[in-house]
Design an enzyme around this catalytic site. Structure first.
Site, mmCIF file in Angstrom:
data_model
loop_
_atom_site.group_PDB
_atom_site.id
_atom_site.type_symbol
_atom_site.label_atom_id
_atom_site.label_comp_id
_atom_site.label_asym_id
_atom_site.label_seq_id
_atom_site.Cartn_x
_atom_site.Cartn_y
_atom_site.Cartn_z
ATOM 1 N N TYR A 147 -43.539 -17.483 4.874
ATOM 2 C CA TYR A 147 -44.015 -17.198 6.230
ATOM 3 C C TYR A 147 -43.204 -16.101 6.909
ATOM 4 C CZ TYR A 147 -47.037 -21.299 6.469
ATOM 5 O OH TYR A 147 -48.029 -22.204 6.263
ATOM 6 N N LYS A 214 -39.584 -28.153 -3.650
ATOM 7 C CA LYS A 214 -40.258 -27.938 -4.939
ATOM 8 C C LYS A 214 -39.253 -27.247 -5.865
ATOM 9 C CE LYS A 214 -44.027 -28.083 -7.371
ATOM 10 N NZ LYS A 214 -44.365 -29.327 -8.047
ATOM 11 N N ASP A 265 -44.878 -32.391 -4.295
ATOM 12 C CA ASP A 265 -46.161 -32.972 -4.720
ATOM 13 C C ASP A 265 -46.077 -34.497 -4.754
ATOM 14 O OD1 ASP A 265 -44.371 -32.264 -6.694
ATOM 15 O OD2 ASP A 265 -45.864 -31.945 -8.246
ATOM 16 N N ASP A 289 -45.729 -27.256 6.540
ATOM 17 C CA ASP A 289 -47.029 -26.955 7.155
ATOM 18 C C ASP A 289 -48.099 -27.860 6.549
ATOM 19 O OD1 ASP A 289 -48.927 -25.737 8.654
ATOM 20 O OD2 ASP A 289 -48.829 -23.796 7.685
#
Ligand code: NAP
Length: 399
Positions: A147, A214, A265, A289
């Protein structure tokens, strides 16, 4: 008496009883939900002998029509001058040169923590069997990650130059028509977010802090986020935190806060399958987000999810949904997200009693099935009311 500004003394906010708060109305449904929010908040703060003097500042379409600029410098200056502000949603044209005004605001004011509490309100229809088991606060990093806006359109001079550099220096071959973006994750940004999240957990008697990342795939960005977050926790909060790995399956002592991490995940299934295991979540920008919207949906939708963007001093609270342009000016949409964002603002000001009163009144209003279209369409026997009438019903429930 006339209202005055918030000041900072010895690093602490000094809040006058009658305070000036700037607001950005927002595009689309912004005018409707802002009017409703002000009605409720004015009534609640009056009950504790306080007053907010609302000062309109401009961004988005209204600013453009008035000044020719989407985000005037005067708006940024007003927020820094008044320290706390609240905003409605702003339109972000997709795929044009205009950067998201929300992202710009967060970066310019260095509002590094996006704080998104997610909880269930009794009576709201939810897609899961036990929505009340989810009661979490997500701390999403707000200034970095993909971002950050460091990106180049495919075939642009910048993309060509970067592609050539990657080829020459690292022998990395990329297809000619490839858009490129950079994902920066720094130690500094990770540490300050983690510190804020742990302090919040301590101050609000929360039971656990979970780092979501992640890092198994993106080792030097998401993986570094995990490493730095753990290191900060161990260095600054060792006396209050207990690592999940040190518990060997036993229960965390009641006077301690559990610290663990989850791969992103997996976290999406954890919040669905074991929601009550989680409490405060600290994560990178993109993960945060996605996760905050998914969690909001789990408890009945974005119309009820509030948010705050907070630095070490400044704070801008905002509705988490967009401008819902098809409903603009129809007095139809749910103002709860903005009202609950204003509740977060009252908490930030230390006006906890007024904040609690609004939440209780909203809960009673929803339970009485007097609701806007979005909740009414999911509820048997609901009375559908407009945005402003819903706010009036909340005011009627204030004690
Ligand atoms: P959106 O404005 O959030 O609207 C999507 C749908 O969500 C609406 O059609 C409506 O669903 C529902 N919804 C949103 N707000 C609601 C409310 N207050 N009450 C009841 N239902 C509500 O998302 P979008 O259409 O993707 O985005 C529109 C614009 O908003 C874009 O320009 C986007 O960039 C911008 N945006 C701004 C922000 C921000 O300022 N923070 C955040 C997100 C998006 P139904 O159609 O089912 O009734």
């Amino acid at each position: 008496m006339s209202a005055s500004k918030i000041t900072v003394e010895n690093g602490q906010l000094v809040i006058p009883n009658e305070v000036v708060i700037p607001f950005i109305e927002g595009d689309g449904i912004g005018a409707d939900i802002t009017k409703a929010m002000k009605l409720v908040i004015d009534a609640a703060v009056a009950k504790i002998g306080k007053r907010i003097e609302w000062k309109e500042i401009y961004a988005g379409e209204k600013a453009f029509n008035l000044t020719g600029e989407w985000l005037p410098q005067a708006t940024l200056e007003a927020i820094t001058e008044h320290i706390v502000a609240i905003k409605g949603p702003l339109t972000t044209p997709i795929g044009t040169g205009i950067r998201s005004l929300n992202v710009t605001l967060r970066q310019v004011l260095d509002l590094y923590a996006c704080v998104r509490p997610v909880r269930y309100f009794t009576g709201v229809e939810s897609p899961v069997k036990h929505p009340e088991q989810l009661d979490i606060v997500i701390f999403r990093e707000n200034t970095e990650d993909v971002y950050a806006g460091i990106e180049w359109e495919a075939s642009s001079d910048g993309a060509k130059a970067l592609r050539a550099f990657l080829m020459n220096e690292f022998n990395i071959k990329l297809d000619e028509e490839t858009g490129l973006g950079i994902k920066p994750i720094s130690r500094k940004a990770t540490e300050r977010l983690m510190r804020k999240a742990i302090r919040y957990a301590i101050d609000n008697h929360r039971r656990s802090v979970t780092i979501v990342h992640k890092g198994n795939i993106m080792k030097y960005t998401e993986g570094a986020f995990r490493t730095w977050a753990y290191a900060l926790a161990k260095k600054e909060f060792a006396d209050i935190l207990v690592l999940e790995s040190d518990l060997n399956g036993s229960v965390c002592p009641k006077d301690k806060i559990l610290l663990n991490d989850r791969i992103a995940d997996n976290m999406f299934q954890q919040v669905l399958l074991r929601p009550s295991d989680y409490d405060v979540i600290v994560t990178t920008n993109l993960n945060g987000d996605y996760l905050s919207d998914a969690c909001a949906a789990q408890v009945g939708g974005l119309g009820l999810a509030p948010g705050g963007n907070i630095s070490d001093t400044y704070a801008v609270f905002e509705a988490t949904h967009g401008t819902a342009p098809k409903y603009a000016g129809l007095n139809k949409t749910n103002p709860s997200s903005l009202i609950l964002s204003a509740v977060m603002m009252l908490e930030y000001l230390g006006w906890q009693k007024a904040a609690n009163a609004v939440v209780n009144a909203m809960e009673k209003t929803i339970q009485s099935k007097v609701v806007t279209y979005d909740l009414a369409r999911q509820m048997d026997g609901a009375t559908e009311v407009g945005t402003f009438e819903f706010a009036q019903a909340i005011v009627g429930q204030l004690v």
